[in-house]
Scaffold this motif. Structure first.
Motif, mmCIF file in Angstrom:
data_model
loop_
_atom_site.group_PDB
_atom_site.id
_atom_site.type_symbol
_atom_site.label_atom_id
_atom_site.label_comp_id
_atom_site.label_asym_id
_atom_site.label_seq_id
_atom_site.Cartn_x
_atom_site.Cartn_y
_atom_site.Cartn_z
ATOM 1 N N GLY A 166 0.790 -1.223 0.000
ATOM 2 C CA GLY A 166 0.000 0.000 0.000
ATOM 3 C C GLY A 166 0.820 1.269 0.000
ATOM 4 O O GLY A 166 0.278 2.354 -0.178
ATOM 5 N N THR A 167 2.122 1.169 0.184
ATOM 6 C CA THR A 167 2.958 2.368 0.130
ATOM 7 C C THR A 167 3.421 2.596 -1.300
ATOM 8 O O THR A 167 3.431 1.674 -2.126
ATOM 9 N N CYS A 168 3.802 3.815 -1.587
ATOM 10 C CA CYS A 168 4.241 4.142 -2.947
ATOM 11 C C CYS A 168 5.549 3.431 -3.305
ATOM 12 O O CYS A 168 5.746 3.042 -4.454
ATOM 13 N N HIS A 169 6.446 3.274 -2.324
ATOM 14 C CA HIS A 169 7.707 2.588 -2.602
ATOM 15 C C HIS A 169 7.433 1.119 -2.944
ATOM 16 O O HIS A 169 8.036 0.563 -3.865
ATOM 17 N N ASN A 170 6.510 0.474 -2.254
ATOM 18 C CA ASN A 170 6.123 -0.894 -2.562
ATOM 19 C C ASN A 170 5.505 -0.972 -3.952
ATOM 20 O O ASN A 170 5.816 -1.861 -4.742
ATOM 21 N N PHE A 171 4.615 -0.025 -4.272
ATOM 22 C CA PHE A 171 3.982 0.042 -5.594
ATOM 23 C C PHE A 171 5.042 0.137 -6.684
ATOM 24 O O PHE A 171 5.016 -0.594 -7.678
ATOM 25 N N ALA A 172 6.012 1.042 -6.504
ATOM 26 C CA ALA A 172 7.033 1.271 -7.527
ATOM 27 C C ALA A 172 7.948 0.066 -7.711
ATOM 28 O O ALA A 172 8.390 -0.221 -8.822
ATOM 29 N N ASP A 173 8.229 -0.656 -6.633
ATOM 30 C CA ASP A 173 9.179 -1.760 -6.715
ATOM 31 C C ASP A 173 8.563 -3.093 -7.130
ATOM 32 O O ASP A 173 9.227 -3.895 -7.780
ATOM 33 N N TYR A 174 7.296 -3.337 -6.775
ATOM 34 C CA TYR A 174 6.772 -4.687 -6.902
ATOM 35 C C TYR A 174 5.569 -4.848 -7.825
ATOM 36 O O TYR A 174 5.008 -5.930 -7.883
ATOM 37 N N THR A 175 5.150 -3.810 -8.542
ATOM 38 C CA THR A 175 4.019 -3.967 -9.456
ATOM 39 C C THR A 175 4.415 -3.552 -10.872
ATOM 40 O O THR A 175 5.317 -2.732 -11.063
ATOM 41 N N ALA A 176 3.723 -4.102 -11.853
ATOM 42 C CA ALA A 176 4.001 -3.761 -13.254
ATOM 43 C C ALA A 176 3.663 -2.298 -13.522
ATOM 44 O O ALA A 176 4.405 -1.597 -14.222
ATOM 45 N N LYS A 177 2.540 -1.821 -12.975
ATOM 46 C CA LYS A 177 2.180 -0.407 -13.148
ATOM 47 C C LYS A 177 3.219 0.497 -12.484
ATOM 48 O O LYS A 177 3.528 1.571 -12.997
ATOM 49 N N GLY A 178 3.761 0.057 -11.364
ATOM 50 C CA GLY A 178 4.795 0.824 -10.679
ATOM 51 C C GLY A 178 6.072 0.915 -11.495
ATOM 52 O O GLY A 178 6.715 1.960 -11.552
ATOM 53 N N ARG A 179 6.450 -0.166 -12.145
ATOM 54 C CA ARG A 179 7.645 -0.134 -12.996
ATOM 55 C C ARG A 179 7.425 0.806 -14.182
ATOM 56 O O ARG A 179 8.338 1.531 -14.584
ATOM 57 N N GLU A 180 6.221 0.823 -14.714
ATOM 58 C CA GLU A 180 5.899 1.760 -15.799
ATOM 59 C C GLU A 180 5.958 3.194 -15.293
ATOM 60 O O GLU A 180 6.466 4.084 -15.980
ATOM 61 N N TRP A 181 5.435 3.434 -14.074
ATOM 62 C CA TRP A 181 5.493 4.777 -13.472
ATOM 63 C C TRP A 181 6.940 5.218 -13.302
ATOM 64 O O TRP A 181 7.289 6.365 -13.592
ATOM 65 N N ARG A 182 7.800 4.296 -12.832
ATOM 66 C CA ARG A 182 9.219 4.634 -12.648
ATOM 67 C C ARG A 182 9.866 5.014 -13.966
ATOM 68 O O ARG A 182 10.653 5.962 -14.036
ATOM 69 N N ARG A 183 9.539 4.281 -15.036
ATOM 70 C CA ARG A 183 10.123 4.588 -16.353
ATOM 71 C C ARG A 183 9.704 5.978 -16.816
ATOM 72 O O ARG A 183 10.536 6.771 -17.257
ATOM 73 N N LYS A 184 8.409 6.302 -16.683
ATOM 74 C CA LYS A 184 7.911 7.624 -17.097
ATOM 75 C C LYS A 184 8.498 8.732 -16.237
ATOM 76 O O LYS A 184 8.878 9.791 -16.745
ATOM 77 N N LYS A 185 8.594 8.498 -14.934
ATOM 78 C CA LYS A 185 9.154 9.506 -14.021
ATOM 79 C C LYS A 185 10.622 9.752 -14.348
ATOM 80 O O LYS A 185 11.088 10.889 -14.328
ATOM 81 N N HIS A 186 11.341 8.686 -14.688
ATOM 82 C CA HIS A 186 12.754 8.836 -15.044
ATOM 83 C C HIS A 186 12.902 9.680 -16.303
ATOM 84 O O HIS A 186 13.768 10.568 -16.373
ATOM 85 N N GLU A 187 12.059 9.463 -17.298
ATOM 86 C CA GLU A 187 12.086 10.271 -18.521
ATOM 87 C C GLU A 187 11.778 11.731 -18.203
ATOM 88 O O GLU A 187 12.432 12.634 -18.720
ATOM 89 N N GLU A 188 10.788 11.958 -17.361
ATOM 90 C CA GLU A 188 10.409 13.323 -16.970
ATOM 91 C C GLU A 188 11.566 14.029 -16.262
ATOM 92 O O GLU A 188 11.881 15.192 -16.567
ATOM 93 N N LEU A 189 12.250 13.333 -15.357
ATOM 94 C CA LEU A 189 13.348 13.945 -14.615
ATOM 95 C C LEU A 189 14.583 14.146 -15.494
ATOM 96 O O LEU A 189 15.326 15.106 -15.294
ATOM 97 N N LYS A 190 14.795 13.269 -16.483
ATOM 98 C CA LYS A 190 15.917 13.491 -17.410
ATOM 99 C C LYS A 190 15.694 14.785 -18.194
ATOM 100 O O LYS A 190 16.646 15.536 -18.424
ATOM 101 N N ARG A 191 14.447 15.042 -18.609
ATOM 102 C CA ARG A 191 14.154 16.315 -19.286
ATOM 103 C C ARG A 191 14.316 17.490 -18.339
ATOM 104 O O ARG A 191 14.828 18.542 -18.724
ATOM 105 N N TYR A 192 13.900 17.341 -17.081
ATOM 106 C CA TYR A 192 13.991 18.404 -16.080
ATOM 107 C C TYR A 192 15.450 18.813 -15.844
ATOM 108 O O TYR A 192 15.758 19.993 -15.739
ATOM 109 N N TYR A 193 16.338 17.835 -15.766
ATOM 110 C CA TYR A 193 17.751 18.120 -15.494
ATOM 111 C C TYR A 193 18.557 18.312 -16.768
ATOM 112 O O TYR A 193 19.755 18.588 -16.703
ATOM 113 N N GLY A 194 17.929 18.163 -17.905
ATOM 114 C CA GLY A 194 18.599 18.440 -19.177
ATOM 115 C C GLY A 194 19.513 17.350 -19.533
ATOM 116 O O GLY A 194 20.505 17.287 -20.055
#
Length: 109
Positions: free
Chosen positions: A81-109
């Motif tokens: 039920g925590t966000c860290h558990n969601f990100a590490d152990y679910t397929a939707k969480g892995r997809e969220w991590r991939r999208k967030k990583h792309e967003e942060l790469k653009r943010y930091y240039g």
């Protein structure tokens, strides 16, 4: 018994892998400022614990000195039920991590 051979006093030519994946204090400060001490997934300001999480797992070579690879999530990761558990152990969480990583790469240039 004394050690007959003294330890070498030189630095390693190639740093250990654990040093590359360890989250540095500068990155911790940057992530806390960027997230305003909120969970970057759900926006919670109060939780049992907040944890720094790699978007690309440390086991896969995710760097700890890159702020685009680290997010602040409510945790702990072993609690369902925590966000860290969601990100590490679910397929939707892995997809969220991939999208967030792309967003942060653009943010930091």
């Amino acid at each position: 018994m004394l050690n007959p051979i003294p330890k070498p006093k030189h630095k390693r030519r190639v740093p250990k892998r654990g040093n590359a994946t360890r989250i540095t204090q500068a990155v911790r400060n940057e992530v806390l400022n960027r997230s305003e001490s909120r969970c970057e997934r759900c926006g919670r300001t109060r939780a049992y614990a907040f944890e720094m999480a790699h978007l690309i797992n440390a086991s896969q070579g995710g760097r700890g000195d890159d702020p685009a690879n680290v997010v602040l999530l409510c945790g702990p990761s072993v609690n369902t039920g925590t966000c860290h558990n969601f990100a590490d152990y679910t397929a939707k969480g892995r997809e969220w991590r991939r999208k967030k990583h792309e967003e942060l790469k653009r943010y930091y240039g």
